[in-house]
Every structure is written in structure tokens, then in C-alpha cells.
Design an enzyme around this catalytic site. Structure first.
Site, PDB file in Angstrom:
ATOM      1  CG  ASP A  32      -2.013   1.000   1.173  1.00 41.25           C
ATOM      2  OD1 ASP A  32      -2.372   1.413   0.057  1.00 41.25           O
ATOM      3  OD2 ASP A  32      -2.536   1.377   2.240  1.00 41.25           O
ATOM      4  CG  HIS A  49       0.500   2.235  -9.531  1.00 38.59           C
ATOM      5  ND1 HIS A  49       0.106   1.798  -8.281  1.00 38.59           N
ATOM      6  CD2 HIS A  49      -0.511   3.042  -9.983  1.00 38.59           C
ATOM      7  CE1 HIS A  49      -1.088   2.290  -7.990  1.00 38.59           C
ATOM      8  NE2 HIS A  49      -1.475   3.056  -8.991  1.00 38.59           N
ATOM      9  CG  LEU A 143       9.382 -17.401  -2.585  1.00 41.82           C
ATOM     10  CD1 LEU A 143       9.011 -17.345  -1.111  1.00 41.82           C
ATOM     11  CD2 LEU A 143       9.917 -16.052  -3.070  1.00 41.82           C
TER      12      LEU A 143
END
Length: 263
Positions: A32, A49, A143
Site C-alpha cells: 500500500d 506504481h 519460494l
């Protein structure tokens, strides 16, 4: 905690050596503050962004180095479709570029990509891109990068309820079969352990329709920095905070195992 205090902590975390600490098996990130980061600098929201994608790259590399097994990122929520059309198009463009530019590196680093969220109604090119990322990396064992795209936790739980109701109506399940395990088995994350730690940047302190069921016993770290400023030092500082907590899961004594898997 003030931002300056946190930045000091994240910087010192790189050099702190207080012995081995528990590493969370699964970390989830609410990324965020991209727009606020850009506004603070007089830049367009898209630049925020774009810088957020760079922060995501850093987070994935840091997770690999730390030894985290699952990293879930809240990349695009069902509510995000209500943003201005130009911003949504820009975000879709960033998704394309991230997968096109980073998929080879993820695959080379043994990262498996999983996508959770609703696929129905997505543009064909977006849906194909998500499938490609999963298919190219499905054999990897390092991962697991879980990308929450077009995701909403309430919608996920409602879909699970519908699927269970259909199974009961068809005679595949009885009412007595419906328990917490049955519900978990019908979620997008059925084969993924619940998150041990959820990190949210930007100083906001809410889940925003993210992993509501799975977060029942998660620890939370809320950071005062915006997502584009998230780096390895910030990640390690959050892990250090987590490592000093006692996780009891309703018991008297703290336990080190994962609530869902028992590992």
C-alpha cells in the site's frame, strides 16, 4: 513508531546479530502507498506504481535470501476495478511487463508462481499471462510466490460456501462434514499454509478484504513507509519484530509451529 524511527531500525536490522530467530514460513504483503509516495514527490500515480514493481522485485529477492517458503502479495483486489480506467490500464500494463521481464529470473531462482483470485471475466490476454506464469514455474521447489490478483476474501469465502452447499445438495457432503477444515479446503489457498506474518505498508492498519479466513492467527506488522520505499532492510526489520513475539494459538505456552500445518 515514527517513520524516522522505523528507518533507523530497518537500517540497523541489517547488521544486528542476536543469534538465530524464527523465520515465518509464510509472509503476506499488502503493498500500500504507491499513490501517496508519488503525490509526496509531485509525480503521477503511475510512477508510484512503477516504483512499486521495483519494490516487489526487492521483496521477492529478500524473501529468497531470508528463507521464507511462501510469499503472498496483494497485487490487485476486486475493488481496484473501480479506480479510473487509465490507472487500471496502467496497472495491467505493469503486470504484463513484470511477468514478461521477470518470469525468467523467477524460474531461474526456483520460484514457483501461484495465482489466487477469480479468473472468470478477466481479459483473455491477462488470463493467459497468469496461466503462463504458473505453468512455466509449476515444477519449481523454492519460494512459492502467491499472487493475489482480482482477489477479495469475502468473495472467496462466499464462493467456498456455494461450493459446499452444492456438494451437500449433491450428496457428496453431509452437514456434519462441514467444519473449519472443509471450508479451508474450498478456498483458493487450500494447499497453501496460512500466513504467519502479514505486513502492510503506508501506515494503514486494516486488512482491506485480504485473506480474512487465513489470517485468523497471523501476526501483523504495520509499517509507516509507503510501498515503493520497502526494501530488504524494512523486510528484515519486520521479520525481527515477528521473531520476538509469542505465538500461542489460544494455548498457555507459546508454540513455534504453523497453525495450519503443524510444522
Amino acid at each position: 513508531m515514527a517513520e524516522s524511527d522505523f528507518l533507523a531500525l530497518s537500517g540497523s536490522a541489517k547488521e544486528a546479530d542476536s543469534g538465530p530467530r524464527p523465520v515465518p514460513r509464510h509472509v503476506a504483503l499488502i503493498m500500500d502507498g504507491n499513490g501517496r509516495w508519488a503525490a509526496k514527490r509531485g509525480l503521477p500515480r503511475f510512477e508510484g506504481h512503477r516504483r512499486g514493481v521495483e519494490a516487489l522485485r526487492r521483496a521477492v529477492r529478500a524473501a529468497i535470501g531470508i528463507g521464507i517458503q511462501y510469499l503472498t502479495v496483494y497485487s490487485f483486489s476486486v475493488e481496484n476495478w473501480s479506480r479510473p480506467r487509465e490507472e487500471v490500464q496502467g496497472l495491467m500494463g505493469l503486470l504484463h511487463r513484470f511477468i514478461r521481464n521477470d518470469l525468467a529470473e523467477l524460474n531461474a531462482n526456483n520460484v514457483r508462481v501461484r495465482v489466487i483470485g477469480a479468473r472468470a471475466g478477466l481479459d483473455a490476454d491477462v488470463a493467459a499471462l497468469l496461466r503462463e506464469a504458473e505453468q512455466v514455474t509449476e515444477g519449481n521447489s523454492g519460494l512459492t510466490l502467491v499472487v493475489a490478483f482480482n482477489y477479495g476474501a469475502r468473495q472467496e469465502i462466499a464462493a467456498a460456501a456455494r461450493a459446499i452447499a452444492e456438494a451437500v445438495a449433491a450428496g457428496r457432503l453431509s452437514l456434519n462434514d462441514i467444519d473449519t477444515d472443509a471450508i479451508s479446503a474450498h478456498l483458493h489457498t487450500a494447499d497453501i499454509p496460512d500466513p504467519d506474518l502479514i505486513i502492510r505498508t503506508s501506515g494503514e492498519q486494516r486488512l482491506s478484504n485480504f485473506l480474512l479466513w487465513q489470517a485468523a492467527y497471523a501476526e501483523f506488522v504495520f509499517l509507516p513507509i509507503n510501498w515503493p520505499d520497502f526494501d530488504e532492510g524494512a523486510f528484515k526489520a519486520a521479520i525481527e519484530d515477528y521473531a520476538h513475539r509469542d505465538r500461542r494459538f489460544g494455548r498457555v505456552e507459546p508454540v513455534a509451529c504453523n497453525a495450519k500445518t503443524g510444522s
